[in-house]
Design a protein around this motif. Structure first.
Motif, short mmCIF file in Angstrom:
data_model
loop_
_atom_site.label_atom_id
_atom_site.label_comp_id
_atom_site.label_asym_id
_atom_site.label_seq_id
_atom_site.Cartn_x
_atom_site.Cartn_y
_atom_site.Cartn_z
N GLU A 16 -7.30 27.76 24.29
CA GLU A 16 -8.42 28.62 24.96
C GLU A 16 -9.69 27.87 25.07
O GLU A 16 -10.35 27.86 25.98
N GLY A 17 -10.34 27.14 24.04
CA GLY A 17 -11.39 26.26 23.88
C GLY A 17 -11.58 25.17 25.03
O GLY A 17 -12.39 25.01 25.89
N TYR A 18 -10.38 24.71 25.17
CA TYR A 18 -10.29 23.53 26.23
C TYR A 18 -10.14 24.15 27.70
O TYR A 18 -10.77 23.47 28.48
#
Length: 193
Positions: free
Chosen positions: A178-180
């Motif tokens: 998710e962060g990427y």
């Protein structure tokens, strides 16, 4: 309480069989994975917290193999193709991955050893394959694997004749974490403006 008889009983038995078969098929994948990891069946290496104290004088050759799924854009190869080590000795090998694209790519590696008889005796202490990997555009990394061959291999009926073990990895592309994924979407928006 009235007991089912005739067609009603047959239907109830068939529904019971279908439910049991469905539950068994649902549980078969995790059970098979657990079974392979515990027994080394199908060339599945084991995991260990640390190496062993006993190191034998007998040497074994470990070959390293690397491939990527046909849809994976990475380049992936072993840094060295083979190494000789003593049975029980802890060794460190590296694989190299390169992302030649202009986008971040996440990958997950599947692995096994050949011949299958050696699977239960090949143990990884640390490995890049235990976690998903994310490579940025143009990024090249060396990824380590720490392992040993259990000295009990020399007492096994089939595996004691093994002189060469091949450790194979195949990388598959997976969804970005998710962060990427948020960073990738943000950079795409910036590039469009």
């Amino acid at each position: 309480m009235k007991r089912l008889q005739g067609p009603g009983r047959t239907v109830a038995q068939l529904v019971g069989v279908v439910v049991v078969m469905g539950a068994l098929s649902w549980a078969s994948v995790p059970f098979y994975d657990w079974f392979c990891r515990v027994t080394g069946f199908g060339g599945t290496p084991g995991r260990a917290a640390e190496g062993v104290d006993q190191i034998l004088d007998r040497e074994i050759t470990v070959r390293f193999d690397a491939s990527v799924d046909s849809t994976m854009a990475w380049q992936f190869k072993p840094v060295e193709n083979k190494m000789k080590l003593r049975i029980g000795e802890t060794a460190l090998a590296f694989y190299e991955a390169y992302n030649p694209t202009d986008r971040p790519i996440a990958g997950s590696a599947s692995y096994n050893v050949a011949p299958y008889a050696a699977g239960g005796f090949f143990n990884k202490i640390q490995c890049f394959c235990f976690e998903e990997q994310v490579l940025q555009p143009g990024e090249r990394v060396q990824m380590p694997v720490t392992f040993f061959v259990d000295p009990e291999i020399v007492d096994d009926r089939d595996a004691k004749y093994v002189h060469t073990i091949t450790l194979s990895y195949t990388f598959y592309e997976i969804d970005l974490p998710e962060g990427y994924a948020a960073l990738d979407a943000q950079s795409n928006d910036t590039n469009l403006n």
